[in-house]
Design a protein around this motif. Sequence first.
Motif, PDB file in Angstrom:
ATOM      1  N   ASP A 145     -55.478 -20.416 106.435  1.00  0.00           N
ATOM      2  CA  ASP A 145     -55.682 -19.650 105.029  1.00  0.00           C
ATOM      3  C   ASP A 145     -56.197 -18.028 105.327  1.00  0.00           C
ATOM      4  OD1 ASP A 145     -55.272 -21.949 103.737  1.00  0.00           O
ATOM      5  OD2 ASP A 145     -57.580 -22.729 103.578  1.00  0.00           O
ATOM      6  N   ASN A 146     -55.713 -17.389 104.590  1.00  0.00           N
ATOM      7  CA  ASN A 146     -56.151 -16.004 104.424  1.00  0.00           C
ATOM      8  C   ASN A 146     -55.690 -15.095 105.458  1.00  0.00           C
ATOM      9  OD1 ASN A 146     -57.797 -16.147 102.083  1.00  0.00           O
ATOM     10  ND2 ASN A 146     -59.625 -16.558 103.120  1.00  0.00           N
ATOM     11  N   SER A 147     -54.496 -15.767 106.443  1.00  0.00           N
ATOM     12  CA  SER A 147     -54.208 -14.885 107.482  1.00  0.00           C
ATOM     13  C   SER A 147     -52.808 -14.510 106.817  1.00  0.00           C
ATOM     14  CB  SER A 147     -53.530 -15.903 108.668  1.00  0.00           C
ATOM     15  OG  SER A 147     -52.810 -16.944 108.234  1.00  0.00           O
ATOM     16  N   ILE A 148     -52.457 -13.045 107.214  1.00  0.00           N
ATOM     17  CA  ILE A 148     -51.514 -12.345 106.755  1.00  0.00           C
ATOM     18  C   ILE A 148     -50.413 -11.680 107.720  1.00  0.00           C
ATOM     19  CG2 ILE A 148     -52.576 -11.856 104.309  1.00  0.00           C
ATOM     20  CD1 ILE A 148     -52.986  -9.000 105.626  1.00  0.00           C
ATOM     21  N   GLY A 201     -66.783 -12.071 114.688  1.00  0.00           N
ATOM     22  CA  GLY A 201     -65.840 -11.961 113.581  1.00  0.00           C
ATOM     23  C   GLY A 201     -64.357 -11.942 113.758  1.00  0.00           C
ATOM     24  N   SER A 202     -63.579 -11.461 113.006  1.00  0.00           N
ATOM     25  CA  SER A 202     -62.098 -11.419 112.872  1.00  0.00           C
ATOM     26  C   SER A 202     -61.464 -10.182 112.608  1.00  0.00           C
ATOM     27  CB  SER A 202     -61.509 -12.639 112.210  1.00  0.00           C
ATOM     28  OG  SER A 202     -61.958 -13.730 112.216  1.00  0.00           O
ATOM     29  N   PHE A 230     -66.582 -10.564 104.448  1.00  0.00           N
ATOM     30  CA  PHE A 230     -66.486 -11.825 104.838  1.00  0.00           C
ATOM     31  C   PHE A 230     -66.204 -12.378 106.109  1.00  0.00           C
ATOM     32  CE2 PHE A 230     -64.179 -16.108 105.126  1.00  0.00           C
ATOM     33  CZ  PHE A 230     -65.098 -16.665 104.761  1.00  0.00           C
ATOM     34  N   TYR A 231     -65.118 -11.514 106.674  1.00  0.00           N
ATOM     35  CA  TYR A 231     -64.833 -11.793 108.016  1.00  0.00           C
ATOM     36  C   TYR A 231     -65.209 -11.179 109.188  1.00  0.00           C
ATOM     37  CZ  TYR A 231     -61.028 -14.884 106.433  1.00  0.00           C
ATOM     38  OH  TYR A 231     -60.149 -16.070 106.000  1.00  0.00           O
ATOM     39  N   LEU A 232     -66.379 -10.131 108.802  1.00  0.00           N
ATOM     40  CA  LEU A 232     -67.294  -9.335 109.817  1.00  0.00           C
ATOM     41  C   LEU A 232     -67.999 -10.245 110.890  1.00  0.00           C
ATOM     42  CD1 LEU A 232     -69.429  -6.724 107.701  1.00  0.00           C
ATOM     43  CD2 LEU A 232     -67.371  -6.323 109.683  1.00  0.00           C
ATOM     44  N   ASP A 246     -61.065 -19.703 110.805  1.00  0.00           N
ATOM     45  CA  ASP A 246     -61.319 -20.827 109.924  1.00  0.00           C
ATOM     46  C   ASP A 246     -62.615 -20.989 108.773  1.00  0.00           C
ATOM     47  OD1 ASP A 246     -63.660 -21.074 111.470  1.00  0.00           O
ATOM     48  OD2 ASP A 246     -62.981 -22.985 112.474  1.00  0.00           O
ATOM     49  N   GLY A 247     -63.226 -19.662 108.864  1.00  0.00           N
ATOM     50  CA  GLY A 247     -64.330 -19.398 108.065  1.00  0.00           C
ATOM     51  C   GLY A 247     -65.657 -19.788 108.348  1.00  0.00           C
ATOM     52  N   SER A 248     -65.679 -20.152 109.772  1.00  0.00           N
ATOM     53  CA  SER A 248     -66.884 -20.594 110.448  1.00  0.00           C
ATOM     54  C   SER A 248     -67.769 -19.393 110.767  1.00  0.00           C
ATOM     55  CB  SER A 248     -66.789 -21.779 111.438  1.00  0.00           C
ATOM     56  OG  SER A 248     -66.029 -21.169 112.522  1.00  0.00           O
TER      57      SER A 248
END
Length: 258
Positions: free
Chosen positions: A87-90, A126-127, A112-114, A119-121
């Motif tokens: 989810d949320n990958s582009i 971060g990502s 959010f991704y900091l 997978d949101g965990s």
Amino acid sequence: MKKKSKIIRIGLAVAAAALLFGGLFLLFRDDVQVKIQEEKIKPFVPDFTLLEVQEDNDQEEENNAEIPSEAEEKLKEQTQELCANVDNSIGWINVPKTKINYPVMYSGDNDFYLHRATDGSYLYVGSIFMDYRCNADFSGVSSILYGHNMDNGSMFADVINFMDRAYFDNHRYGWLTTENDVFCVYFFAVDQTENTGKIYDTESDWRTVMSEVVNRAVIYDDIEISNTDRLLMLSTCTGTNSDSRTVLVGKITEDENL
């Protein structure tokens, strides 16, 4: 008095040991979490070995990027599988001969991704994620990607290396894949700015963005570029100064000739 002093020394030693082992535990925990996330995302890593970039000896400081049609279709299929399962990958960003090889995430904010994995965990490193104000299909004037400057060289730590001219010259291109496209990104500038710098103004027109790129450049190559071209920016913290940013700027191209 001596007994009291001894008790204090013992207490300090225990506290120091607790802090040491606590720090080691957190470090070990973060490393384990990173490994777990790497295993989770491994099935969706695009095979960039399908792409080849050859030096064209007849054109000074130019590369000829070969994107075979079969390889392009395969990479798009792999990215489609990524986006369908994460989810949320582009898309995916890859810079050959560096550690930059990550999925690109996109959410409704820049927080959010900091410190979250794909997978949101929770994940300290971060990502890699796109500025939420940018177009998720990379169709805007500039697409800004953020990543931490990690001490172990992961995420966008290699962006800092581009401030060295020799390193920059030896890493002139990257690959960007989406569900529908495979792009070659030709790097032509390295900027240093603040976290509130105008380069992050996603509502600016092409001329304003390019003016800021030139004005903030530590390294800049005057390449063929026009107001119909799109830019990709890889942004990370410069160092201990939390307000300073280093930005690697590239031209997104679908053409084989850069």
